[in-house]
Motif scaffolding. Structure first.
Motif, PDB file in Angstrom:
ATOM      1  N   GLU A 124     -10.571 -10.015  71.424  1.00 34.38           N
ATOM      2  CA  GLU A 124     -11.223  -9.965  70.118  1.00 34.38           C
ATOM      3  C   GLU A 124     -10.187  -9.835  69.001  1.00 34.38           C
ATOM      4  O   GLU A 124     -10.325 -10.425  67.925  1.00 34.38           O
ATOM      5  N   SER A 128      -8.581 -13.190  68.504  1.00 32.75           N
ATOM      6  CA  SER A 128      -9.539 -14.086  67.853  1.00 32.75           C
ATOM      7  C   SER A 128      -9.660 -13.776  66.364  1.00 32.75           C
ATOM      8  O   SER A 128      -9.744 -14.690  65.536  1.00 32.75           O
ATOM      9  N   ALA A 129      -9.643 -12.487  66.021  1.00 33.27           N
ATOM     10  CA  ALA A 129      -9.740 -12.108  64.610  1.00 33.27           C
ATOM     11  C   ALA A 129      -8.511 -12.561  63.839  1.00 33.27           C
ATOM     12  O   ALA A 129      -8.608 -13.059  62.705  1.00 33.27           O
ATOM     13  N   GLN A 175      -6.617 -15.109  64.605  1.00 27.09           N
ATOM     14  CA  GLN A 175      -6.672 -16.559  64.504  1.00 27.09           C
ATOM     15  C   GLN A 175      -7.644 -17.008  63.426  1.00 27.09           C
ATOM     16  O   GLN A 175      -7.371 -17.945  62.679  1.00 27.09           O
ATOM     17  N   ARG A 176      -8.793 -16.306  63.324  1.00 29.25           N
ATOM     18  CA  ARG A 176      -9.745 -16.637  62.266  1.00 29.25           C
ATOM     19  C   ARG A 176      -9.143 -16.394  60.892  1.00 29.25           C
ATOM     20  O   ARG A 176      -9.355 -17.163  59.946  1.00 29.25           O
ATOM     21  N   PHE A 177      -8.381 -15.320  60.771  1.00 29.27           N
ATOM     22  CA  PHE A 177      -7.745 -15.029  59.490  1.00 29.27           C
ATOM     23  C   PHE A 177      -6.708 -16.088  59.136  1.00 29.27           C
ATOM     24  O   PHE A 177      -6.634 -16.541  57.992  1.00 29.27           O
ATOM     25  N   ASN A 222      -6.637 -19.233  60.153  1.00 31.81           N
ATOM     26  CA  ASN A 222      -7.349 -20.465  59.797  1.00 31.81           C
ATOM     27  C   ASN A 222      -7.945 -20.380  58.397  1.00 31.81           C
ATOM     28  O   ASN A 222      -7.959 -21.369  57.653  1.00 31.81           O
ATOM     29  N   LEU A 223      -8.424 -19.193  58.043  1.00 31.18           N
ATOM     30  CA  LEU A 223      -8.986 -19.011  56.704  1.00 31.18           C
ATOM     31  C   LEU A 223      -7.916 -19.186  55.634  1.00 31.18           C
ATOM     32  O   LEU A 223      -8.157 -19.812  54.592  1.00 31.18           O
TER      33      LEU A 223
END
Length: 274
Positions: free
Chosen positions: A29, A32-33, A35-37, A39-40
């Protein structure tokens, strides 16, 4: 593991000593967090004002660093190069080289100036000036009186490269006959070192170029002229060694003494050939 343990302690300090399955779930998790940041951030579009300010900040930083380095120098020299862009505006590039008391040499581009009106001005103090060695050699190369060769070859190359259909058909033709080379080299006056490459490749592809031009109903009389072919062979050899010399004279940290030694050595080595 220390990095992940510290990260998990910050995210969930009460869950560090849990079982391996939950620890692995937390790690997944966490990744994943992150990676999301990332990408954002990548998808975020900055305004042109923000980009402009960032460029200005980078420019100020570079300028400040250069001033600090030059302030420690005891001797300076300037190199100027003037050319004209596509809008017929004269551009003057200024390079500066300095040396400090520890003989550390600094060489950087100092400024790019737009010149309006006349490009010649007088100065009120004595200045030691000399013409660029590379340009001197290039001016001498122009005295070989081989303009007719470049005119004929550039016309043939442009006929092939400047038209999409001709270019595609010529490349297909080279592939069909099993040529070692895939294409001719385009010549640009701005990149005058490309002259040697254009001549060399054209000489190697003369049979293919002749056949292709004949199929296109173009004039190939010059390719059947023995004197023209002999001049081409001579010109290819000359431009090849001159291009090699030019490449050695370019780049940073070049001293006038070493450049002069290269030219002198080149002249003595090739005197009989020339």
């Amino acid at each position: 593991m220390t990095y992940w343990r510290n990260a998990l302690e910050e995210l969930a300090p009460d869950c560090v000593d849990v079982g391996p399955e939950l620890r692995m779930a937390l790690k997944v998790e966490f990744i994943s967090a992150i990676q999301r940041f990332v990408n954002l951030v990548k998808e975020t579009c900055l305004s042109h004002q923000t980009i402009g300010r960032r460029i200005d900040d980078l420019g100020d930083s570079i300028e400040g660093t250069l001033k600090d380095k030059l302030s420690a120098c005891v001797l300076y020299s300037l190199a100027l190069d003037e050319s004209t862009d596509q809008s017929d505006t004269a551009q003057l590039v200024i390079f500066i080289r300095g040396i400090d008391i520890n003989f550390n040499i600094i060489e950087e581009m100092l400024d790019l100036c737009h010149i309006k009106g006349t490009t010649t001005e007088s100065v009120d103090h004595e200045i030691l000036s000399y013409h660029c060695l590379i340009h001197q050699q290039q001016l001498c190369a122009q005295k070989l009186n081989m303009k007719h060769l470049m005119t004929d070859l550039v016309k043939a190359v442009n006929f092939i490269r400047s038209r999409v259909l001709n270019h595609r058909e010529f490349k297909a033709f080279l592939d069909e006959v099993g040529s070692e080379y895939e294409d001719v080299v385009y010549f640009s006056k701005v990149r005058w070192l490309s002259k040697a490459a254009t001549l060399k490749r054209s000489q190697l592809l003369l049979p293919e170029i002749k056949v292709f031009l004949e199929e296109k109903k173009q004039n190939v009389d010059f390719l059947e002229n023995e004197e023209w072919l002999n001049d081409l062979s001579f010109f290819v050899d000359i431009t090849e060694v001159l291009a090699e010399l030019n490449l050695h004279l370019q780049g940073k940290d070049q001293l006038c003494s070493s450049m002069f030694e290269r030219i002198t050595s080149f002249t003595k080595r090739n005197w009989n050939f020339l």
